[in-house]
Enzyme design. Structure first.
Site, PDB file in Angstrom:
ATOM      1  CD  GLN A   1      -2.975  -0.830   0.003  1.00  0.00           C
ATOM      2  OE1 GLN A   1      -3.479   0.280  -0.197  1.00  0.00           O
ATOM      3  NE2 GLN A   1      -3.207  -1.868  -0.781  1.00  0.00           N
TER       4      GLN A   1
ATOM      5  CB  CYS B   1      -7.510 -17.827   6.918  1.00  0.00           C
ATOM      6  SG  CYS B   1      -7.373 -16.410   8.045  1.00  0.00           S
TER       7      CYS B   1
ATOM      8  CB  ILE C   1       0.163  -3.240  11.714  1.00  0.00           C
ATOM      9  CG1 ILE C   1       1.254  -3.867  10.838  1.00  0.00           C
ATOM     10  CG2 ILE C   1       0.177  -1.734  11.590  1.00  0.00           C
ATOM     11  CD1 ILE C   1       1.109  -3.553   9.356  1.00  0.00           C
TER      12      ILE C   1
ATOM     13  CG  ASP D   1      -1.501 -12.000  14.754  1.00  0.00           C
ATOM     14  OD1 ASP D   1      -2.438 -11.417  14.182  1.00  0.00           O
ATOM     15  OD2 ASP D   1      -1.254 -13.209  14.598  1.00  0.00           O
TER      16      ASP D   1
ATOM     17  CG  HIS E   1      -5.583  -7.391   5.136  1.00  0.00           C
ATOM     18  ND1 HIS E   1      -4.841  -7.404   3.974  1.00  0.00           N
ATOM     19  CD2 HIS E   1      -5.605  -8.682   5.567  1.00  0.00           C
ATOM     20  CE1 HIS E   1      -4.453  -8.636   3.701  1.00  0.00           C
ATOM     21  NE2 HIS E   1      -4.894  -9.430   4.663  1.00  0.00           N
TER      22      HIS E   1
ATOM     23  CE1 TYR F   1     -39.379 -13.830   2.882  1.00  0.00           C
ATOM     24  CE2 TYR F   1     -40.878 -12.479   1.569  1.00  0.00           C
ATOM     25  CZ  TYR F   1     -40.574 -13.678   2.198  1.00  0.00           C
ATOM     26  OH  TYR F   1     -41.454 -14.724   2.144  1.00  0.00           O
TER      27      TYR F   1
END
Length: 438
Positions: free
Chosen positions: A19, A43, A275, A277, A299, A419
């Site tokens: 970034q 993950c 940043i 953990d 992120h 719905y």
């Protein structure tokens, strides 16, 4: 030309560097990563083990070479930052392949070293932890080389549950043990029963309030007195921040080894950010500290720090909501907000509904249990949790947005649901929570 050094090349570090480069084409950016791989999907690892992800290459977004070609950012793997001199603005780096040490200067330093898996400390050739792609490869290779069948999974948090499911789906025979009767602590204790039901349904053995006493080859002696044989053990007993190297600096650590940061992810030392953990911040919706070591937070922090370094000093982090979710066989468990053990700090009430995830007459319906806690003083939502075979993710994400905007529980009656019979009800479960709270 400013020089930016990043420690750690996974979710937080690699994203932040990327970034920064998007916003700043000139700065010299270098990333030091102590392990073999960069930019892998943490993950995805249980699903690589379970062969749900068919090829491990899909869990690896970049190599250092590809990262440099695309972004002109240097990544040095097997390079561990072992000390920080924040007065001289240098880091000491150990080349883990050659054992050589050198110093690297910085103008800005971004710390994203992540966390390491805890271990019970037994000397054993059959015991593994799962934290990175190297661990994943080691587990996979051991299974194949040793014709593994019986696996002992220790711990009952998200990672252990995902690993157990994937071992089972791979055709192995896992057994779960946990040292207490409190499993999956991010969820309300009484909402975890489907975990045990899913184990029973598949005749997967489990024992709560059980621990290992000794390991002798493949023979495991338990505190209960049982002696059993396993081909493999996978420990999922928590993590700890990789902050040992920071102790040589003036950077403040809390008693657990995390770095407290402000809303710009700045540490107490100028020009140093933290940043992922390793960082601890606060909740968005209530005035409490929060540590949320999950992918979204890494992120988001990466983007905020990149904006800061690129000159946008108005952007700030507004806090965590702690949104989390896990799949365990046929069920989804999701929650958002303060943790169950933090509710005692509030005067709260709880309201819940259990009904079909969509219209009852439409085929395939199954019950969804939705629960909301709200502060009695202002009726704002403190926490929500959902368990079911479908629809839990949708409801928790809607409630996360409600909490982000500090809506009251009563305002949930005004939520306009998308719905149609396959998806919801004219008055959705979220609406019903609001009506029941009145």
């Amino acid at each position: 030309m400013p020089k930016i050094v990043v420690v750690g090349a996974v979710a937080g570090g690699a994203t932040c560097a990327s970034q920064i480069r998007r916003l700043d084409k000139e700065s010299d950016i270098i990333i030091f990563e102590k392990d073999r791989d960069m930019s892998f999907a943490n993950c995805a690892l249980p699903y690589v083990i379970g062969e749900v992800v068919e090829d491990r290459k899909y869990a690896l977004a970049y190599t250092p070479e590809k990262f440099y070609d695309r972004k002109q950012i240097t990544v040095k793997t097997y390079h561990e930052v072992i000390a920080i001199n924040d007065e001289r603005q240098t880091v000491t780096v150990l080349n883990r392949k050659t054992n050589e040490q050198f110093e690297e200067s910085y103008d800005k330093l971004i710390l994203s070293p992540g966390a390491s898996a805890n271990s019970l400390g037994f000397e054993s050739d059959i015991t593994f932890t799962l934290r990175n792609l190297e661990d994943t490869d080691a587990i996979d290779q051991f299974i194949k080389a040793n014709q593994v069948d019986k696996v002992l999974v220790i711990g009952a948090g998200y990672v252990s549950l995902e690993v157990l499911e994937n071992l089972y789906e791979r055709g192995l025979h896992p057994t779960l043990i946990h040292r207490s009767d409190k499993i999956n602590k991010l969820m309300d204790a009484d909402m975890n029963q489907p975990i045990l039901d899913e184990l029973d349904k598949r005749e997967i053995p489990y024992r709560l309030n059980e621990e290992i006493d000794a390991i002798n080859g493949n023979e495991i002696t338990f505190k209960s007195g049982k002696v059993e044989h396993y081909d493999m053990i996978i420990e999922g007993v928590g993590t700890h921040p990789n902050s040992k190297f920071i102790e040589s600096s003036n950077i403040k650590l809390d008693r657990k080894g995390f770095i407290p940061v402000n809303d710009k992810f700045e540490t107490n030392v100028p020009n140093i950010y933290a940043i992922g953990d390793i960082a601890t911040s606060h909740y968005r919706h209530v005035d409490l500290p929060a540590s949320v070591p999950l992918a979204w937070g890494a992120h988001r922090a990466a983007s905020i720090v990149a904006e800061q370094i690129a000159g946008n000093d108005t952007i700030e982090f507004k806090g965590f909501l702690g949104n989390n979710i896990v799949k365990f066989f046929d069920y989804t468990f999701a929650s958002v907000g303060v943790k169950p053990n933090e509710l005692k700090q509030f005067d709260y009430k709880m309201v819940e509904v259990t009904q079909g995830a969509h219209a009852n007459y439409y085929p395939g319906n199954s019950p969804l249990h939705l629960r909301v806690y709200y502060d009695t003083s202002n009726r704002q939502i403190l926490r929500a949790a959902a368990v079911g075979k479908e629809g839990a993710d949708k409801r928790i994400d809607v409630l996360s947005m409600a909490m982000m905007n500090q809506l009251t529980v009563d305002e949930l009656t005004e939520f306009e649901v998308a719905y149609a019979p396959p998806y919801s009800h004219p008055k959705d479960l979220i609406n019903m929570i609001g009506y029941k709270a009145k």
